[in-house]
Design an enzyme around this catalytic site. Structure first.
Site, PDB file in Angstrom:
ATOM      1  NE  ARG A  49      44.216  31.459  35.838  1.00 27.80           N
ATOM      2  CZ  ARG A  49      43.194  31.476  36.592  1.00 27.80           C
ATOM      3  NH1 ARG A  49      42.507  32.857  37.330  1.00 27.80           N
ATOM      4  NH2 ARG A  49      41.985  31.052  36.436  1.00 27.80           N
ATOM      5  NE  ARG A  53      42.717  38.355  40.396  1.00 28.58           N
ATOM      6  CZ  ARG A  53      41.488  37.434  39.991  1.00 28.58           C
ATOM      7  NH1 ARG A  53      40.344  38.098  40.470  1.00 28.58           N
ATOM      8  NH2 ARG A  53      41.503  36.789  39.959  1.00 28.58           N
ATOM      9  NE  ARG A  62      40.361  42.266  34.724  1.00 34.93           N
ATOM     10  CZ  ARG A  62      39.931  42.401  34.790  1.00 34.93           C
ATOM     11  NH1 ARG A  62      38.837  43.797  34.254  1.00 34.93           N
ATOM     12  NH2 ARG A  62      38.846  41.782  35.795  1.00 34.93           N
ATOM     13  CG  ASP A  98      39.466  32.736  30.801  1.00 33.84           C
ATOM     14  OD1 ASP A  98      40.199  32.575  31.998  1.00 33.84           O
ATOM     15  OD2 ASP A  98      38.916  31.634  31.060  1.00 33.84           O
ATOM     16  CE1 TYR A 176      34.284  28.222  35.392  1.00 33.78           C
ATOM     17  CE2 TYR A 176      35.128  26.797  34.489  1.00 33.78           C
ATOM     18  CZ  TYR A 176      35.408  27.524  35.444  1.00 33.78           C
ATOM     19  OH  TYR A 176      36.535  27.560  36.440  1.00 33.78           O
TER      20      TYR A 176
HETATM   21  O1  CP3 Z   1      48.399  31.500  33.186  1.00 34.75           O
HETATM   22  C1  CP3 Z   1      48.699  32.883  32.580  1.00 34.75           C
HETATM   23  O2  CP3 Z   1      49.070  34.142  32.667  1.00 34.75           O
HETATM   24  C2  CP3 Z   1      47.356  32.602  31.016  1.00 34.75           C
HETATM   25  C3  CP3 Z   1      46.228  33.424  31.427  1.00 34.75           C
HETATM   26  C4  CP3 Z   1      45.397  32.451  31.597  1.00 34.75           C
HETATM   27  C5  CP3 Z   1      43.921  32.840  32.268  1.00 34.75           C
HETATM   28  N1  CP3 Z   1      43.352  31.247  32.518  1.00 34.75           N
HETATM   29  C6  CP3 Z   1      44.092  34.517  32.599  1.00 34.75           C
HETATM   30  C7  CP3 Z   1      42.420  34.987  33.493  1.00 34.75           C
HETATM   31  C8  CP3 Z   1      45.143  31.267  31.512  1.00 34.75           C
HETATM   32  C9  CP3 Z   1      45.426  29.925  31.304  1.00 34.75           C
HETATM   33  C10 CP3 Z   1      43.576  30.901  32.118  1.00 34.75           C
HETATM   34  C11 CP3 Z   1      43.311  28.967  32.308  1.00 34.75           C
HETATM   35  C12 CP3 Z   1      41.690  29.609  33.227  1.00 34.75           C
HETATM   36  N2  CP3 Z   1      40.573  30.558  33.040  1.00 34.75           N
HETATM   37  C13 CP3 Z   1      41.585  28.230  34.006  1.00 34.75           C
HETATM   38  C14 CP3 Z   1      41.917  26.543  34.036  1.00 34.75           C
HETATM   39  C15 CP3 Z   1      43.215  27.224  34.643  1.00 34.75           C
HETATM   40  C16 CP3 Z   1      43.934  27.148  36.357  1.00 34.75           C
HETATM   41  O3  CP3 Z   1      43.327  28.284  37.140  1.00 34.75           O
HETATM   42  O4  CP3 Z   1      43.148  26.171  35.970  1.00 34.75           O
HETATM   43  C17 CP3 Z   1      40.306  28.261  34.722  1.00 34.75           C
HETATM   44  C18 CP3 Z   1      39.448  27.036  35.497  1.00 34.75           C
HETATM   45  C19 CP3 Z   1      39.938  29.738  34.075  1.00 34.75           C
HETATM   46  C20 CP3 Z   1      38.427  30.185  34.310  1.00 34.75           C
HETATM   47  C21 CP3 Z   1      38.732  31.338  34.987  1.00 34.75           C
HETATM   48  N3  CP3 Z   1      39.051  32.730  34.224  1.00 34.75           N
HETATM   49  C22 CP3 Z   1      37.937  31.769  36.360  1.00 34.75           C
HETATM   50  C23 CP3 Z   1      38.077  30.498  37.265  1.00 34.75           C
HETATM   51  C24 CP3 Z   1      38.608  32.757  36.926  1.00 34.75           C
HETATM   52  C25 CP3 Z   1      38.131  33.725  37.472  1.00 34.75           C
HETATM   53  C26 CP3 Z   1      39.064  33.116  39.275  1.00 34.75           C
HETATM   54  C27 CP3 Z   1      39.805  34.488  39.548  1.00 34.75           C
HETATM   55  O5  CP3 Z   1      41.147  34.340  39.530  1.00 34.75           O
HETATM   56  O6  CP3 Z   1      39.036  35.493  39.657  1.00 34.75           O
HETATM   57  C28 CP3 Z   1      38.801  33.179  35.319  1.00 34.75           C
HETATM   58  C29 CP3 Z   1      39.254  34.496  35.565  1.00 34.75           C
HETATM   59  C30 CP3 Z   1      40.836  35.143  34.533  1.00 34.75           C
HETATM   60  N4  CP3 Z   1      41.690  34.385  33.767  1.00 34.75           N
HETATM   61  C31 CP3 Z   1      41.729  35.830  35.588  1.00 34.75           C
HETATM   62  C32 CP3 Z   1      42.530  35.668  34.857  1.00 34.75           C
HETATM   63  C33 CP3 Z   1      44.359  36.609  34.613  1.00 34.75           C
HETATM   64  C34 CP3 Z   1      41.432  37.316  36.010  1.00 34.75           C
HETATM   65  C35 CP3 Z   1      40.512  37.934  35.653  1.00 34.75           C
HETATM   66  C36 CP3 Z   1      40.878  39.482  36.198  1.00 34.75           C
HETATM   67  O7  CP3 Z   1      39.658  39.699  37.247  1.00 34.75           O
HETATM   68  O8  CP3 Z   1      41.790  39.648  35.780  1.00 34.75           O
END
Ligand code: CP3
Length: 370
Positions: A49, A53, A62, A98, A176
């Site tokens: 990640r 943010r 964003r 994602d 999910y």
């Molecule tokens: O790693 C990176 O920089 C690449 C981008 C990436 C994102 N999600 C961006 C994201 C990757 C590899 C993921 C994978 C992901 N997404 C997983 C597996 C990895 C992990 O963390 O377990 C999972 C379970 C998800 C599902 C997901 N997407 C959730 C639970 C959330 C909300 C959680 C949160 O932090 O708000 C997301 C949204 C998400 N995916 C964000 C980002 C940067 C936040 C979105 C935002 O508001 O900008």
């Protein structure tokens, strides 16, 4: 008599294929070499990640575009992918996308709700809903990400930085799809698994089909490594359940992708310390370790796989003395191992102070130069 089921990816794997190889210059980077267990001048470092943010540049994008708009726009995804590379010089980039949009091509409606996280509007609530799921080629839902990879790979190549493509693992995506969002105990998912094991099998097979196709296409588009994110299997399942309901499918993914591409593959999970050897047995070149276990445990379970991890992401919220102590602990556990990649045990938190990221990168580099 038992029926033999041949799924599309199995059919695919029976055809002789020319393996897709990665860029030979990037093959020699410290990240790719470490993934393959080779010795390097320094310990490679990147953060799960890492585009997100905690960076002002990300928040600025964003503020103007929704999460799905960024994911679906190759230009914006490419820009966000580069942000942590330009800011901190990590040894690998991960394509900004994602794990969940892949589900949209199968027929699920996804949105990211600010403050709430991802939501599926029409979660799987019957075995019929599972049987209605489509298994289209990756382009149907992931064209934006595949184009983003094509766009950003040359830019990264100029910086000699490999790009990681990724995909959610079958259990994590199924959770999910069934719960409709995040979950604490995965009650609906496990109830379906226990009540309708054959429907679970059909769901897993469909997910594997789309996941394999998508992973292979990411390498074709320019990714030099892959990562499977099984974020939630360990939070939900016992060892016996993992072996019965998850392992066969993750194993199929690693095997099918490896038959088609010659790129290192990271096998990442969290909460699986009670059965990490069973996670490792699924395959891949690199075993991900979360912070709940000492890294030496992961090395012991990894066999000839490399290991990636495992700084607690919350350590980055601590004062530098405490953070440095914890980095030292991780590096001490990794001492003497060639196949090692420094990373967090899970994704970086949005409230992480930016200066701690830079300090961690610089410190890991300086330590591994000694
Ligand atoms: O790693 C990176 O920089 C690449 C981008 C990436 C994102 N999600 C961006 C994201 C990757 C590899 C993921 C994978 C992901 N997404 C997983 C597996 C990895 C992990 O963390 O377990 C999972 C379970 C998800 C599902 C997901 N997407 C959730 C639970 C959330 C909300 C959680 C949160 O932090 O708000 C997301 C949204 C998400 N995916 C964000 C980002 C940067 C936040 C979105 C935002 O508001 O900008």
């Amino acid at each position: 008599m038992q029926k033999i089921r041949i799924t599309p990816y199995e059919l695919d794997s029976m055809r002789p294929t020319q393996k897709i190889t990665i860029n030979p210059t990037l093959r020699q980077t410290r990240f790719i070499k470490s993934c393959l267990g080779e010795s390097t001048d320094q310990t490679p470092i990147w953060f799960m990640r890492q585009a997100g943010r905690y960076m002002a540049e990300y928040r600025a994008i964003r503020a103007k575009h929704s999460m799905l708009d960024v994911i679906n726009s190759p230009e914006l995804s490419a820009e966000v992918t580069m942000q942590p590379i330009n800011a901190f010089g990590f040894d690998a980039a991960i394509i900004f996308s994602d794990i969940l949009p892949l589900l949209t091509g199968m027929g699920l409606k996804l949105d990211f709700i600010p403050g709430k996280g991802p939501q599926i509007e029409n979660p799987l609530d019957s075995t019929k809903a599972i049987d209605m799921l489509a298994t289209p080629p990756a382009e149907v839902s992931m064209q934006g990400t595949l184009d983003a990879i094509k766009l950003v790979a040359p830019e990264l190549e100029a910086k000699n930085t490999p790009l990681i493509g990724f995909c959610g693992a079958p259990f994590t995506l199924a959770s999910y799809a069934i719960e409709g969002g995040g979950s604490k105990v995965y009650a609906k998912t496990k109830a379906l698994m226990y009540t309708h094991p054959s429907a679970w099998q059909r769901l897993m097979d469909k997910l594997v089909t789309v996941q394999v196709d998508y992973l292979v296409k990411q390498v074709k588009a320019g990714a030099s490594a892959l990562q499977l994110f099984d974020s939630w299997a360990g939070a939900a399942l016992s060892k016996a359940d993992y072996i019965q309901y998850v392992q066969p499918y993750n194993t199929k993914i690693f095997a099918a992708v490896k038959r088609q591409v010659d790129a290192p593959f990271i096998n990442f999970s969290t909460g699986t310390h009670a059965y990490l050897e069973d996670v490792a047995a699924c395959g891949g070149d690199v075993l991900g370790a979360d912070w709940r276990m000492p890294l030496s445990n992961a090395f012991a379970k990894a066999g000839d796989m490399a290991v990636m991890g495992n700084l607690d992401p919350i350590a980055l919220l601590a004062p530098w003395r405490e953070l440095r102590y914890r980095i030292d602990q991780v590096l001490a556990e990794a001492e003497g191992h060639d196949g090692y990649i420094f990373n967090l045990g899970h994704g970086i938190l949005p409230n992480t102070p930016i200066e701690n990221v830079q300090r961690t990168v610089d410190y890991v580099r300086s330590k591994s130069r000694e």
